[in-house]
Design a protein around this motif. Structure first.
Motif, mmCIF file in Angstrom:
data_model
loop_
_atom_site.group_PDB
_atom_site.id
_atom_site.type_symbol
_atom_site.label_atom_id
_atom_site.label_comp_id
_atom_site.label_asym_id
_atom_site.label_seq_id
_atom_site.Cartn_x
_atom_site.Cartn_y
_atom_site.Cartn_z
ATOM 1 N N TYR A 163 0.818 -1.199 0.000
ATOM 2 C CA TYR A 163 0.000 0.000 0.000
ATOM 3 C C TYR A 163 0.857 1.256 0.000
ATOM 4 C CZ TYR A 163 -2.313 2.702 3.916
ATOM 5 O OH TYR A 163 -2.775 3.590 4.830
ATOM 6 N N LEU A 262 -5.887 -3.467 -12.704
ATOM 7 C CA LEU A 262 -6.069 -2.664 -11.500
ATOM 8 C C LEU A 262 -5.333 -3.346 -10.353
ATOM 9 C CD1 LEU A 262 -8.931 -0.837 -10.151
ATOM 10 C CD2 LEU A 262 -8.759 -3.013 -9.048
ATOM 11 N N ASN A 264 -5.352 -3.546 -6.378
ATOM 12 C CA ASN A 264 -5.937 -3.203 -5.085
ATOM 13 C C ASN A 264 -5.179 -4.021 -4.054
ATOM 14 O OD1 ASN A 264 -7.398 -2.927 -2.770
ATOM 15 N ND2 ASN A 264 -9.385 -2.995 -3.787
ATOM 16 N N THR A 267 -7.140 -6.470 -1.780
ATOM 17 C CA THR A 267 -7.910 -7.632 -2.226
ATOM 18 C C THR A 267 -7.178 -8.519 -3.229
ATOM 19 O OG1 THR A 267 -8.930 -6.302 -3.956
ATOM 20 C CG2 THR A 267 -10.119 -6.473 -1.894
ATOM 21 N N ILE A 270 -6.398 -12.303 -2.263
ATOM 22 C CA ILE A 270 -6.644 -12.384 -0.826
ATOM 23 C C ILE A 270 -6.956 -13.829 -0.426
ATOM 24 C CG2 ILE A 270 -9.124 -11.812 -1.020
ATOM 25 C CD1 ILE A 270 -7.630 -9.993 1.628
ATOM 26 N N TRP B 196 -15.832 -6.574 -1.516
ATOM 27 C CA TRP B 196 -15.042 -5.533 -2.174
ATOM 28 C C TRP B 196 -13.938 -6.101 -3.063
ATOM 29 C CZ3 TRP B 196 -18.416 -2.120 -1.168
ATOM 30 C CH2 TRP B 196 -18.833 -1.791 0.112
ATOM 31 N N ASP B 197 -13.949 -7.401 -3.324
ATOM 32 C CA ASP B 197 -12.865 -8.013 -4.088
ATOM 33 C C ASP B 197 -13.222 -8.049 -5.575
ATOM 34 O OD1 ASP B 197 -10.938 -9.551 -5.217
ATOM 35 O OD2 ASP B 197 -11.111 -11.240 -3.859
ATOM 36 N N GLU B 198 -12.416 -7.376 -6.397
ATOM 37 C CA GLU B 198 -12.682 -7.265 -7.830
ATOM 38 C C GLU B 198 -12.723 -8.640 -8.493
ATOM 39 O OE1 GLU B 198 -10.088 -5.918 -6.278
ATOM 40 O OE2 GLU B 198 -10.597 -3.797 -6.170
ATOM 41 N N LYS B 227 -15.733 -2.990 -12.010
ATOM 42 C CA LYS B 227 -14.682 -3.259 -13.005
ATOM 43 C C LYS B 227 -14.480 -4.758 -13.204
ATOM 44 C CE LYS B 227 -9.960 -1.796 -14.167
ATOM 45 N NZ LYS B 227 -10.155 -1.145 -15.442
#
Lengths: 365, 319
Positions: A163, A262, A264, A267, A270, B196-198, B227
């Motif tokens: 992060y 993307l 993140n 996540t 995960i 919340w996991d794409e 997305k």
């Protein structure tokens, strides 16, 4: 024939018994439930390419990251007799580095994403992941810390590091090349991640073919001291297994990022560490180290993914999926346990013995 | 030993007072505002929130701004305590946790410091703060669902991808749609949480596509999951966005998501506004008065057909 059959249940191919049986069970279950589960169709995606679609494709495509991580994890497990629980966090770091480098190149040269940037970014991700692998490996091999404890450090702080790399944002990268890595190469109907899994598997096969790594790893895992006395540098072998896992982590992280364009850090991949360990276990590998079969772990990864997709197809709520998965996995692991295997082995030989006894009797009469 | 410990404690306290004392220069004429917030690195939302605070409470606007950022409640409490001792005029708080704030807020009241809460509520008596400027997640859901109803589709077959179950955003954004499912105006094709996991969102949509079921709306409770869902549509060759087969809806208004809207690949993005500073500034300067203690921050929903680049620059989060 008789011996083969016995071996199938006790040892030998026995290692692959559980993943093969469980895949068969899942296939039978789905055939009864809904045969159309297996239908594969050819569709045109929105870029106009011909692509394969269907649940089976979703399974082998979706399990790609898991399969790649499971390959590396098998090696670590075999050499160290323990598991790396930081692979998900490390993949988030590798993915973040991948995106960061691409962004930096775009900014520095003020241009769109080029293939060169992506190669550079991937290499950087590999180097970073290998460094973190070396960090874990040093703790385990040199300082003799339990693998789970040693990797707990990176498991805890890995996503925070990821992060920081991108300043807490979730930047996106979009380019036809990245779509090709995470999706389909124009003209090739097979998902690219599946191709990458095949390439990785072949690379491992070549590595084992041209070096003695497989034998060395097994001997270090079975008895590190004995291996050392025989002139094998067990510290190096353990360290190497973690560094190789690092490469797998970078590949998996890159695929994960490329799928959606993307990153993140929270996540990305995960909870994958537990699934990875599970894939190794379902693959019939001893989690205590020693003998191993990478093919088993890959099959294990597909079993897990097939289970997930089956549950989704049955419209099981995704909050409940984990609970159902756990039940099936308990069954698989118990069936695969040495106690049950031995029992089955004994049953089979008894049945054989009975039959041959009867035959003998018949001959006498 | 005990004495030594006490001495040490006194020493540390004195030092910390001296240090905080240094910052408080006796500049007069400006309104002193102390902001206790979560760090900007928390999320794109927070980043925009912090920037907004700095822009509104600037020296040009007649403010002297002091900030403290932490994800930990106890550190936030200490910072608030520090601001009180320094003697700020106003204390603005976005708390890490809802509990533990009673004592500090009472002290602020005794010292005559006015407290405003922003973004997050705190479990204390209403008399301890002037007003709380917050988002209403349920209203975000209502705005989105009303927009969807305005599309006047013949049939609504909705894939509903939820956020982490139990979170404020999930509960609020789910409620409005659930009401439609219950009323029968919309059909629930599937309702699943992707936490919340794409990637999970993509799997959920993929499984619906593989099952061959028909759908024409994707309602994802944040941009990332939208997305993920769109990636699944793209692979299956299903058109989406303005003029496409499937309507795509997201939340949070990240800049990249709004750009998807501008390209007409998505249809709708609901705002979760981090811009509370101006509202509070107006209250402080007496330009507006609070009608109640809880002030709901007006939040927009953006339609792909009316969105402009200017909107993205103003309302978009992140880069």
């Amino acid at each position: 024939m008789k011996n083969n059959f016995k071996r199938f249940f006790s040892s030998g191919l026995g290692q692959l018994t559980i993943p093969i049986i469980s895949i068969c069970l899942l296939i039978i279950f789905n055939l009864i439930r809904d045969p159309s589960f297996f239908s594969i169709s050819i569709a045109h995606n929105n870029d106009g390419n011909m692509v394969l679609a269907g649940n089976l494709i979703s399974i082998i495509n979706g399990a790609s990251e898991l399969a790649i991580l499971a390959m590396g994890m098998t090696l670590v497990t075999a050499a160290c007799g323990g598991q790396d629980i930081s692979v998900g966090a490390a993949a988030a770091i590798a993915g973040s580095v991948f995106v960061k480098i691409i962004k930096m190149c775009m900014f520095d040269f003020n241009s769109d994403i080029k293939a060169g940037y992506i190669i550079l970014a991937f290499l950087a991700a590999c180097v970073v992941a290998m460094l973190f692998g070396a960090f874990n490996g040093t703790l385990v091999a040199v300082f003799k810390i339990q693998p789970m404890i040693a990797t707990l450090i990176l498991f805890t702080c890995g996503r925070s590091i990821a992060y920081w790399i991108n300043g807490g944002a979730t930047p996106t990268v979009s380019s036809p090349i990245i779509t090709a890595i995470g999706g389909f190469i124009p003209g090739v109907p097979i998902p690219t991640p599946v191709i990458i899994v095949v390439v990785m598997a072949v690379l491992f096969k070549l590595l084992f073919h041209f070096t003695s790594l497989e034998l060395f790893t097994q001997s270090v895992g079975i008895n590190g001291n004995a291996a050392r006395l025989n002139g094998i540098n067990s510290t190096f072998i353990k360290l190497l297994s973690f560094i190789i896992l690092g490469i797998c982590v970078a590949v998996a992280g890159t695929i994960g990022v490329s799928r959606l364009g993307l990153i993140n850090h929270e996540t990305l991949l995960i909870d994958i560490e537990m699934d990875t360990i599970l894939a190794v276990a379902i693959g019939g590998n001893s989690l205590g180290g020693g003998k191993f079969k990478i093919g088993g772990s890959i099959l294990g990864a597909y079993v897990i993914q097939m289970l997930t997709i089956t549950l989704y197809a049955m419209k099981v709520s995704s909050t409940d999926v984990k609970a159902y998965k756990a039940v099936v996995i308990i069954l698989l692991v118990v069936i695969g346990s040495p106690v049950v295997k031995k029992y089955f082995g004994r049953m089979v030989s008894k049945a054989k013995a009975n039959r041959s006894e009867k035959k003998a009797k018949g001959a006498v009469e | 030993m005990k004495k030594f410990g006490a001495l040490l404690l006194v020493g540390v306290l004195a030092l910390s007072f001296a240090l905080t004392g240094c910052g408080a220069g006796g500049k007069s004429g400006k309104i002193k505002v102390g902001v206790v917030n979560n760090p900007p690195s928390e999320s794109g939302y927070r980043e925009a929130n912090v920037k907004d605070m700095e822009a509104v409470f600037s020296a040009e606007n007649g403010y002297e701004l002091k900030t403290a950022y932490s994800l930990k409640n106890d550190e936030q409490l200490q910072a608030a305590q520090g601001f009180i001792t320094e003697g700020v005029d106003y204390l603005l708080i976005s708390a890490a946790e809802t509990t533990g704030w009673d004592e500090v807020l009472k002290k602020a009241k005794e010292a005559g410091i006015k407290v405003y809460l922003f973004d997050r509520m705190i479990d204390v008596d209403e008399s301890l703060y002037e007003a709380a400027v917050v988002s209403d997640m349920a209203k975000e859901g209502d705005t989105a669902v009303n927009w969807l109803l305005d599309q006047k589709l013949d049939e609504y077959n909705v894939i509903h991808i939820q956020g982490a179950m139990g979170s404020d955003a999930q509960i609020g954004r789910t409620g409005a749609l659930d009401a439609q499912f219950a009323a029968g105006t919309m059909n629930k094709v599937v309702q699943q949480t992707a936490t919340w996991d794409e990637a999970e969102a993509k799997k959920i949509v993929e499984s619906v596509i593989n099952s061959g079921e028909d759908f024409n709306v994707i309602y994802a409770e944040n941009d990332g999951m939208a997305k993920g869902a769109v990636a699944a549509l793209d692979e299956a060759g299903i058109t989406h966005g303005v003029g496409g087969k499937v309507i795509v809806m997201g939340f949070d208004c990240n800049k990249w998501a709004l750009r998807e809207l501008l390209a007409q690949k998505w249809n709708y993005d609901g705002q979760c506004s981090p811009f509370q500073a101006q509202i509070i500034s107006d209250l402080i300067q007496g330009k507006t008065t609070a009608s109640s203690k809880k002030i709901i921050n007006e939040e927009k929903g953006f339609d792909a057909t009316t969105l402009t680049q200017a909107d993205i620059d103003t309302y978009g989060l992140g880069e």
